[in-house]
Design an enzyme around this catalytic site. Structure first.
Site, PDB file in Angstrom:
ATOM      1  N   HIS A  35      -3.392  -2.271 -11.347  1.00  0.00           N
ATOM      2  CA  HIS A  35      -2.694  -2.021 -10.096  1.00  0.00           C
ATOM      3  C   HIS A  35      -2.190  -0.585 -10.001  1.00  0.00           C
ATOM      4  O   HIS A  35      -2.137  -0.015  -8.915  1.00  0.00           O
ATOM      5  CB  HIS A  35      -1.524  -2.996  -9.978  1.00  0.00           C
ATOM      6  CG  HIS A  35      -1.011  -3.172  -8.590  1.00  0.00           C
ATOM      7  ND1 HIS A  35      -1.751  -3.783  -7.593  1.00  0.00           N
ATOM      8  CD2 HIS A  35       0.161  -2.818  -8.015  1.00  0.00           C
ATOM      9  CE1 HIS A  35      -1.048  -3.792  -6.472  1.00  0.00           C
ATOM     10  NE2 HIS A  35       0.112  -3.218  -6.699  1.00  0.00           N
ATOM     11  N   HIS A  81      -1.544  -7.288  -1.020  1.00  0.00           N
ATOM     12  CA  HIS A  81      -0.491  -8.063  -1.684  1.00  0.00           C
ATOM     13  C   HIS A  81      -1.039  -9.462  -1.902  1.00  0.00           C
ATOM     14  O   HIS A  81      -0.456 -10.465  -1.480  1.00  0.00           O
ATOM     15  CB  HIS A  81       0.798  -8.056  -0.858  1.00  0.00           C
ATOM     16  CG  HIS A  81       1.978  -7.608  -1.659  1.00  0.00           C
ATOM     17  ND1 HIS A  81       3.224  -8.156  -1.547  1.00  0.00           N
ATOM     18  CD2 HIS A  81       2.099  -6.655  -2.631  1.00  0.00           C
ATOM     19  CE1 HIS A  81       4.062  -7.568  -2.390  1.00  0.00           C
ATOM     20  NE2 HIS A  81       3.397  -6.648  -3.056  1.00  0.00           N
TER      21      HIS A  81
END
Length: 708
Positions: A35, A81
């Protein structure tokens, strides 16, 4: 040691020449997560096309920024997300919106638009319905509360997204070019200023959580999902706008993934300086938050800024006026390192920034020969009226007004073209300019032929802008894939990114920002690969916009195709036969360039124009007469051609008086006359009549029925 793998721990130990303590191990673990570090994707992303004379900030900053003239710049970015939304859909989606907005206003641009490309399992699954309802509620509650309009999106359904839903969010802001703020720390002795919400335990290890497959164990990670507070963010937005206007900071960055760790490290790395922080000065919600938790918490609505000591009084006065808490927690140092201390001066962590760079080469892509079934269902013998009605009622096609009507798309009073109408349009304050926004992902095509799928996504997006009279100026992407440790997934990723980049270079539209979301996978397998493209276009005079709705009865209809005639995957074949196979069209690049070069001459001759996308020519025709008293007649067309989905094809409405000139300009592109615009309620294809009102009822009401 923390959540570092054994191999990563070995590398860290070699670099530090000692074993890391728990805080240091935690910092390495989040900064080396997919990430944050893009450890797998970075080698491929480093080669994408990013060049533009408009570019003020490109990949690597908080958001991409482009000069749009008259003293203004536009900043935009897309992020995912996905993992948080799969286990806590409301908070996952809400904090997704909050996070992407912070990427914009941290650069000194006021957020003026957001979008939400979404993917779920089919709505006959109660769990997928629950995920969609809660995600939409999260997007709506946050966006409406913070006062940023949600202008468009794209919602599609496939069984592969039943567990791993994909929640992508896009935001765009406008600012003055002389007020742009970058996230580049500088100036030894300058202060590190924390402001916004107090730090809690929400979101600890969130970046690591977002870099792993979803399993039953993921349900235990609910504390990793952050909690949203849009009203706090609104105060932070207004404070940041005043800070930018008054030039009060050297650099600024929001605390997103990896929180205080990533914001401090990334600003220091960009400026080739170091940062020292006293963790006893970090504002806390409760006193027992550990140093590890302080550094890895992803508590929302927090910012980090670099401030000259002489400007501290001014900036804190601004923060006080906007009721935003603040604290000076450190300073910029010459040594390029992250140094953390407690209140007694005891060392908590010392990490040279060079050692935080993840430069371990990933495994190379292995091109596997995969025997994919690509035989498309035969649509040649189907009943056109019957299929038309089934498509209008299908969730793959029907109106998603149940979703977008929950969003305030008009707040701010700059929305020119709201959701539900193809591309969205936003005026640029105090100018005649306007911006267009589109979202597009072609997961079926990328699954079958990744390179062509990526190429087609960019081209189709660009043509949408061109047909509206806009010049596409920039791209942001969100790349959603499965486990990259599997060779065919990594090849999928690499090839589709190459296709996207090659198309961007062909069209001279730079990719200026983006996000990668990997490990969208569970025990049942990976999601279909979604290469989501957010594209922004610019028009100098808002009066020159062209709209894709029929204008006049008696107009002639022409089909112009710029790609080969292969049978691609279609919504019709999925709805009728549950068949998502086919071949991916190849775009004729010479024809494409010729068409674009003649756009300024062609558009004035066109009454209306629309890209042919999902649903094929049939849906394009229907949408062009959806909100007016007009209809159409197609005298003769094969049913397969009517529902075919093209790589690059457009439908034009031409006034008979301008037909000859249009044909002259497009002669080498071989436009095909297919029918005419009519008036009334009768849609006629191959002599068969359908009532437009009946189709509209199916199109408008089918999706919402799932939620009543």
């Amino acid at each position: 040691m923390g959540i570092l793998s054994a191999n990563d721990l070995k590398i860290v130990t070699e670099r530090l020449k000692r074993k890391p303590n728990s805080v240091e191990a935690g910092i390495f673990s989040v900064m080396w997560s997919e990430h944050c570090s893009y450890r797998t994707s970075r080698p491929f992303l480093s080669k994408i096309f990013t060049d533009s004379p408009r570019k003020l900030a490109g990949p690597g900053e908080n958001a991409g920024a482009l000069d749009i003239g008259d003293g203004y710049f536009v900043a935009f970015k897309m992020e995912s997300h996905n993992h948080p939304s799969a286990i806590e859909p409301y908070q996952g989606a809400a904090t997704g919106i909050g996070g992407i907005l912070r990427d914009i206003f941290t650069m000194g641009a006021r957020p003026v638009a957001s979008t939400d490309p979404l993917r779920f399992g089919h709505m006959n699954d109660p769990h997928s319905r629950h995920l969609l309802e809660e995600v939409v509620r999260g997007v709506s509650d946050y966006g409406n509360s913070v006062g940023v309009p949600t202008l468009c999106g794209e919602t599609q359904f496939d069984d592969s997204y039943g567990i791993n839903c994909l929640v992508n969010v896009f935001a765009l802001g406008i600012g003055r070019t002389d007020e742009i703020i970058k996230g580049r720390a500088s100036g030894t002795g300058n202060l590190v200023l924390y402001f916004g919400s107090k730090t809690g335990r929400d979101g600890v290890d969130g970046a690591f959580f977002a870099s792993d497959e979803l399993t039953e164990e993921s349900k235990k990670n609910r504390p990793s999902v952050q909690i949203a507070n849009p009203f706090q963010e609104k105060k932070v937005i207004e404070a940041c706008m005043e800070i930018a206007r008054k030039h009060l900071v050297v650099a600024m960055q929001d605390m997103g993934a990896a929180g205080l760790t990533s914001s401090s490290v990334e600003m220091a790395e960009r400026g080739n300086v170091g940062i020292s922080m006293d963790l006893s000065k970090v504002p806390l919600r409760q006193n027992d938050v550990t140093h590890y938790e302080m550094m890895l918490s992803e508590t929302q609505e927090r910012m980090l800024a670099i401030v000259e000591p002489g400007r501290l009084k001014e900036i804190t006065a601004v923060l006080k006026r906007h009721e935003v808490d603040w604290a000076v927690i450190g300073e910029v140092i010459d040594e390029p390192a992250l140094k953390l201390f407690d209140g007694d001066g005891e060392s908590v962590a010392v990490i040279p920034l060079e050692s935080l760079q993840y430069d371990v080469p990933p495994a190379g892509t292995k091109r596997e020969k995969r025997d994919l079934e690509t035989s498309q269902a035969d649509l040649s013998q189907i009943s056109v009226p019957s299929v038309f009605k089934k498509l209008m009622a299908s969730d793959l096609i029907n109106s998603k007004h149940w979703i977008y009507e929950q969003y305030d798309s008009r707040v701010g009073a700059d929305t020119v073209r709201p959701p539900g109408n193809g591309f969205s349009v936003l005026r640029v304050m105090k100018t005649k300019k306007a911006l267009s926004i589109t979202n597009l992902g072609l997961e079926d095509w990328v699954q079958i032929e990744p390179y062509n799928g990526g190429f087609n996504t960019v081209v189709r997006s660009a043509l949408e802008h061109y047909l509206g009279g806009f010049t596409p100026i920039g791209i942001t992407d969100c790349l959603n894939y499965g486990n990259p440790e599997k060779p065919h997934i990594l090849e999928q990723f690499a090839a589709s990114v190459r296709g996207m980049s090659d198309a961007a270079e062909l069209l001279s539209v730079p990719i200026i920002s983006g996000n990668v979301s990997l490990y969208n996978e569970n025990e049942k397998g990976a999601v279909k690969p979604l290469l989501q493209v957010g594209m922004v276009g610019l028009i100098e005079d808002i009066e020159d916009i062209s709209y894709p709705e029929f204008q006049k009865s008696g107009s002639r209809l022409y089909l112009l195709e710029l790609s080969d005639g292969v049978n691609s995957p279609t919504v019709a074949s999925k709805v009728l036969f549950d068949n998502d196979q086919g071949a991916v069209p190849r775009i004729d690049q010479n024809a494409l360039k010729e068409f674009i070069s003649n756009m300024e001459k062609i558009l004035p001759l066109v009454s209306s124009a629309r890209m042919i996308s999902r649903g094929g020519l049939a849906l394009a025709l229907f949408k062009m007469c959806l909100d007016n008293g007009l209809a159409f007649e197609i005298p003769k067309m094969e049913s397969g051609d009517l529902f075919k989905e093209y790589g690059a094809a457009m439908l034009f409405e031409i006034d008979p008086s301008l037909e000859k000139k249009f044909l002259s300009l497009t002669a080498t592109l071989s436009p095909k006359h297919i029918g005419s615009v009519t008036v009334g309620d009768d849609i006629i294809i191959n002599g068969e009549k359908m009532k437009k009102t009946e189709l509209i009822e199916l199109y408008s009401d089918s999706f919402g029925r799932n939620f009543l």
